[in-house]
Scaffold this motif. Structure first.
Motif, PDB file in Angstrom:
ATOM      1  N   PHE A  27       0.919  -1.411  -0.214  1.00 18.61           N
ATOM      2  CA  PHE A  27      -0.041   0.253  -0.149  1.00 18.61           C
ATOM      3  C   PHE A  27       1.088   1.251   0.038  1.00 18.61           C
ATOM      4  N   GLY A  28       0.273   2.707  -0.024  1.00 21.57           N
ATOM      5  CA  GLY A  28       1.058   3.259  -0.414  1.00 21.57           C
ATOM      6  C   GLY A  28       1.318   4.192   0.945  1.00 21.57           C
ATOM      7  N   GLY A  29       3.362   4.200   1.055  1.00 20.71           N
ATOM      8  CA  GLY A  29       4.325   4.077   2.166  1.00 20.71           C
ATOM      9  C   GLY A  29       4.769   5.429   2.377  1.00 20.71           C
ATOM     10  N   HIS A  30       5.347   6.069   3.349  1.00 25.89           N
ATOM     11  CA  HIS A  30       5.620   7.056   3.659  1.00 25.89           C
ATOM     12  C   HIS A  30       6.143   7.807   2.266  1.00 25.89           C
ATOM     13  N   GLY A  31       5.948   9.496   1.776  1.00 26.83           N
ATOM     14  CA  GLY A  31       6.064   9.477   1.020  1.00 26.83           C
ATOM     15  C   GLY A  31       5.632   9.408  -0.858  1.00 26.83           C
ATOM     16  N   ASN A  32       4.456   8.793  -0.376  1.00 27.33           N
ATOM     17  CA  ASN A  32       3.771   8.287  -1.402  1.00 27.33           C
ATOM     18  C   ASN A  32       2.940   9.519  -2.172  1.00 27.33           C
ATOM     19  N   VAL A  33       3.048   9.307  -3.454  1.00 28.89           N
ATOM     20  CA  VAL A  33       2.639  10.959  -3.938  1.00 28.89           C
ATOM     21  C   VAL A  33       2.357  12.001  -3.657  1.00 28.89           C
ATOM     22  N   ALA A  34       3.285  11.591  -2.834  1.00 28.92           N
ATOM     23  CA  ALA A  34       4.257  13.742  -2.684  1.00 28.92           C
ATOM     24  C   ALA A  34       3.610  14.946  -2.738  1.00 28.92           C
ATOM     25  N   ALA A  35       4.517  14.666  -4.783  1.00 31.77           N
ATOM     26  CA  ALA A  35       3.882  15.868  -5.109  1.00 31.77           C
ATOM     27  C   ALA A  35       2.206  15.940  -5.330  1.00 31.77           C
ATOM     28  N   ILE A  36       1.837  15.652  -5.780  1.00 41.60           N
ATOM     29  CA  ILE A  36       0.482  14.826  -6.045  1.00 41.60           C
ATOM     30  C   ILE A  36      -0.172  16.033  -4.232  1.00 41.60           C
ATOM     31  N   VAL A  37      -0.013  14.935  -2.824  1.00 40.28           N
ATOM     32  CA  VAL A  37      -0.573  15.845  -2.209  1.00 40.28           C
ATOM     33  C   VAL A  37      -0.459  16.688  -1.964  1.00 40.28           C
ATOM     34  N   THR A  38       0.751  17.583  -1.830  1.00 38.68           N
ATOM     35  CA  THR A  38       1.097  19.065  -2.011  1.00 38.68           C
ATOM     36  C   THR A  38       0.910  19.808  -2.705  1.00 38.68           C
ATOM     37  N   ALA A  39       0.573  19.643  -3.758  1.00 39.17           N
ATOM     38  CA  ALA A  39      -0.071  20.629  -5.015  1.00 39.17           C
ATOM     39  C   ALA A  39      -1.811  20.392  -5.041  1.00 39.17           C
ATOM     40  N   LEU A  40      -2.175  19.305  -4.056  1.00 39.80           N
ATOM     41  CA  LEU A  40      -3.943  19.510  -3.756  1.00 39.80           C
ATOM     42  C   LEU A  40      -4.313  20.568  -2.379  1.00 39.80           C
ATOM     43  N   VAL A  41      -3.317  20.545  -1.624  1.00 39.46           N
ATOM     44  CA  VAL A  41      -2.992  21.129  -0.430  1.00 39.46           C
ATOM     45  C   VAL A  41      -2.769  22.407  -0.570  1.00 39.46           C
ATOM     46  N   ALA A  42      -2.002  22.838  -1.177  1.00 36.80           N
ATOM     47  CA  ALA A  42      -1.719  23.599  -1.858  1.00 36.80           C
ATOM     48  C   ALA A  42      -2.922  24.964  -2.497  1.00 36.80           C
TER      49      ALA A  42
END
Length: 254
Positions: free
Chosen positions: A132-147
């Protein structure tokens, strides 16, 4: 693949179109499980049954469990024993030789409850194998969504629907519930997206966009794509996701 009912919703047709790669890339964790003919196996977060069917083809007696009625219906249409179930409140008792899970455990934000249910479901000496998704998974996508959400006056971080642990964090949780961790580690896996970033967002980002509709939703998604294009879209226009998977195998010792 779904295991709990939240703002995330699933369409069997949309999942097959936008996320078939999830099952297609599941072969390494299937090989780690090494299902044997006659074993009784629980596929936790079975989705539409694509990998469940492979377990059955190996000769195992398989039960699929998923919270999405639509995905369970798709699995049943393949002739599989698939049941609607909450992965955080499993009701099985000492009946499985193994519990298998692919691309589902990161949707369960009560991991200790999940592991407790898996422990109850397994026979003594049973195996728990998953990815499953581990630490750092889709980090760029998460950062963009949050921003993008923050820019619209919303608390993007508070909308995060996923649990992405480090190997040490998840190993400690397993060991606390009488599992011996046989192998665990992160697997960086940049993953091509067949229907682009918008297809991925339409399939997986519903919880972050819950309650946002119409022009506002479209504007946020456009902003997310613009933020991600420099890092996740190549010069030919092809998108990929910055996946980092946590793959593990553990054995119940008592």
């Amino acid at each position: 693949m779904s295991t709990i009912k939240e703002a995330q919703s699933w369409s069997a047709e949309g999942y097959a179109r936008n996320a078939r790669f999830v099952a297609d890339l599941g072969q390494p964790v299937l090989e780690l499980l090494a299902p044997q003919p006659g074993e009784r196996i629980l596929d936790l977060g079975c989705g539409d049954g694509a990998l469940t069917a492979r377990l059955a083809a190996a000769g195992a007696e398989v039960v699929g469990a998923d919270a999405s009625a639509e995905l369970v219906a798709a699995a049943r249409a393949l002739g599989l024993d698939a049941r609607i179930a909450d992965g955080q409140a499993l009701a099985f008792a000492a009946e499985f030789d193994a519990v298998f899970s692919n691309a589902a455990l990161h949707w369960m934000r009560q991991p200790d409850a999940v592991i407790a249910g898996v422990r109850r479901a397994l026979k003594p000496g049973g195996r728990f194998v998953g990815e499953f998704g581990g630490h750092g998974n889709v980090a760029a996508i998460v950062t963009a969504l949050v921003a993008a959400l923050n820019a619209h006056g919303l608390d993007g971080a508070a909308r995060m629907p996923w649990f992405f642990p480090t190997p040490a964090e998840y190993a400690a949780k397993l060991e606390a519930q009488s599992f011996r961790v046989d192998t665990i580690g992160l697997v960086p896996r940049p993953t091509p997206l067949p229907t682009g970033m918008r297809g991925w967002l339409d399939t997986f980002a519903n919880p972050l966009l819950d309650g946002i509709g119409g022009a506002a939703r479209a504007e946020i998604l456009d902003e997310v794509e613009a933020l991600l294009a420099p890092s996740l879209r190549d010069r030919s226009g092809n998108w990929s996701a910055d996946y980092v998977r946590l793959r593990f195998a553990a054995t119940l010792t008592s």
